[in-house]
Design an enzyme around this catalytic site. Structure first.
Site, PDB file in Angstrom:
ATOM      1  N   ARG A 136       5.709  -2.201  -3.842  1.00  0.00           N
ATOM      2  CA  ARG A 136       4.857  -1.361  -2.878  1.00  0.00           C
ATOM      3  C   ARG A 136       4.532   0.117  -3.382  1.00  0.00           C
ATOM      4  NH1 ARG A 136       3.436  -5.716  -1.703  1.00  0.00           N
ATOM      5  NH2 ARG A 136       3.009  -6.672   0.457  1.00  0.00           N
TER       6      ARG A 136
ATOM      7  N   ASP B 134       1.880  -0.426 -11.232  1.00  0.00           N
ATOM      8  CA  ASP B 134       0.819  -1.688 -10.671  1.00  0.00           C
ATOM      9  C   ASP B 134       0.386  -1.422  -9.039  1.00  0.00           C
ATOM     10  OD1 ASP B 134      -0.637  -4.300 -10.836  1.00  0.00           O
ATOM     11  OD2 ASP B 134       0.822  -4.815  -9.454  1.00  0.00           O
TER      12      ASP B 134
ATOM     13  N   GLU C  16      -3.621   2.802  -1.548  1.00  0.00           N
ATOM     14  CA  GLU C  16      -4.471   2.009  -2.073  1.00  0.00           C
ATOM     15  C   GLU C  16      -5.657   1.824  -0.956  1.00  0.00           C
ATOM     16  OE1 GLU C  16      -2.564  -1.493  -3.334  1.00  0.00           O
ATOM     17  OE2 GLU C  16      -1.376  -0.410  -4.892  1.00  0.00           O
TER      18      GLU C  16
ATOM     19  N   HIS D  87      -2.726  -3.296  -8.760  1.00  0.00           N
ATOM     20  CA  HIS D  87      -1.908  -4.238  -7.828  1.00  0.00           C
ATOM     21  C   HIS D  87      -2.210  -5.767  -8.244  1.00  0.00           C
ATOM     22  CE1 HIS D  87      -0.244  -4.346  -3.477  1.00  0.00           C
ATOM     23  NE2 HIS D  87       0.240  -5.405  -4.241  1.00  0.00           N
TER      24      HIS D  87
END
Length: 373
Positions: A209, A234, A239, A256
């Site tokens: 996360r 990632d 976000e 992600h």
């Protein structure tokens, strides 16, 4: 029966259409009014499921998230309304592990590392972390495991405190859920203070996360460093509005998508379908194996000369993280973070490739490859 599902959930029509009328929605922008008549709600991590989202709904029976993490779900609220809930733990674990391995091989090539000489700290040894630990050990890489919850439950678990991992590891890979509070909070687990504990060369990989790492603190660390540490991200804080200033300092930057293999995403849908059928007391008549597309490469023969150094070349036939890094750098500003996720190109897991040969090393099936029948 009214079924509402995130538009990015693969095979949801194939699995759930026999149970009712399936409607798709944008998970980032869905409103309470859209879900007023939902009997079943199927989401991914971008949708916050809470009293505000469900304020107009009085008939919901089941909520499922096709993710491992549940930090976007108000579990207490669902329980108070007696709404059944399930997540999909482990659905994309293999996909994330393959992403991390691809990243490690790329960093090793770029910086001329011998991975067998490195110490990798795996922070969070659950559904994903445990498979990663096994894969790293199969590849002959020393691992430090950090998971205080497992250490409490399992006396034999080889746990290393987080501070010690920070001080000892050459590479740290994060696979912990996001906990804002509690005994072991993980929000900003890596922050200004803990970043200062790392060895200057320690590489960072985050595929858990975004908020597990304080992105602003990481930017300060990287921009001020005499020797810039390798970084793979990632997941990002805030976000889809990520900290763009980080991009020039990150070796591998992706949107992600670590868990976005065809198998990983579809497995999550299947797990929700199976649990929903149990809740509704209906038979589960659809199986994932019958729905997966035929892979572009099905079988490969290897010779007795195949060795451990050849694994990365075999893996790159199926996935090379450089593709996804290039996609983000080229299309983030023109198309956006969510567009990259929604339009993610197909990626198959190691299991899609069947290997044959007179002598197949035991570590290949341990890494997830299938043997030809």
């Amino acid at each position: 029966m009214k079924i509402y599902a995130d538009e990015n959930m693969p095979l949801v029509q194939a699995f759930f259409a026999p149970l009712g009328d399936v409607s798709l929605f944008n998970g980032r922008n869905v409103t309470a009014a859209q879900l007023a008549d939902a009997d079943i709600l199927l989401v991914r991590s971008v949708t916050q499921v809470d009293d505000a989202l469900l304020a107009s709904n009085q008939k919901l029976k089941f909520v499922g998230t096709a993710t491992i993490g549940t930090d976007h779900i108000d579990l207490g609220y669902l329980a108070s309304r007696d709404i059944a809930f399930t997540s999909a733990p482990g659905c994309n674990a293999q996909s994330v592990v393959e992403y991390v391995l691809s990243s490690l091989w790329l960093l090793a090539e770029k910086y001329q590392w011998q991975l067998s000489e490195k110490v990798v700290g795996v922070v969070g040894v659950g559904s994903i972390g445990s498979i990663l630990v096994q894969a790293l050990q199969v590849l002959g890489i020393k691992v430090l495991q950090c998971d205080p919850l497992r250490a409490e439950r399992e006396p034999q678990f080889e746990h290393t405190e987080f501070i010690s991992v920070c001080q000892q590891a050459d590479i740290m890979s994060f696979h912990t859920p996001l906990h804002v509070d509690g005994r072991y909070p993980t929000k900003h687990l890596l922050n200004k203070e803990t970043l200062a504990l790392l060895q200057p060369h320690c590489a960072l990989i985050n595929a858990s996360r975004g908020a597990v790492i304080d992105n602003a603190a990481l930017l300060r660390d990287l921009s001020c460093a005499v020797q810039r540490r390798p970084v793979v991200l990632d997941v990002w804080e805030h976000e889809p509005d990520i900290l763009n200033a980080l991009l020039p300092f990150v070796d591998i930057a992706t949107a992600h998508i670590a868990g976005h293999s065809i198998e990983g995403k579809a497995r999550g849908t299947e797990m929700l379908y199976q649990q929903c059928c149990r809740v509704l007391q209906q038979p589960a008549t659809t199986a994932l194996a019958s729905l997966l597309p035929r892979p572009a490469m099905e079988k490969l023969q290897i010779s007795p000369n195949f060795g451990l150094p050849d694994v990365q070349n075999l893996a790159r036939l199926l996935y090379d993280v450089r593709r996804d890094d290039a996609l983000l750098r080229n299309y983030l500003h023109s198309h956006g973070f969510d567009w990259l996720r929604k339009n993610y190109p197909p990626r198959r897991e190691f299991s899609s490739l069947q290997l044959s040969g007179s002598l197949i090393p035991a570590y290949l099936p341990q890494l997830g490859f299938n043997l030809a029948q």
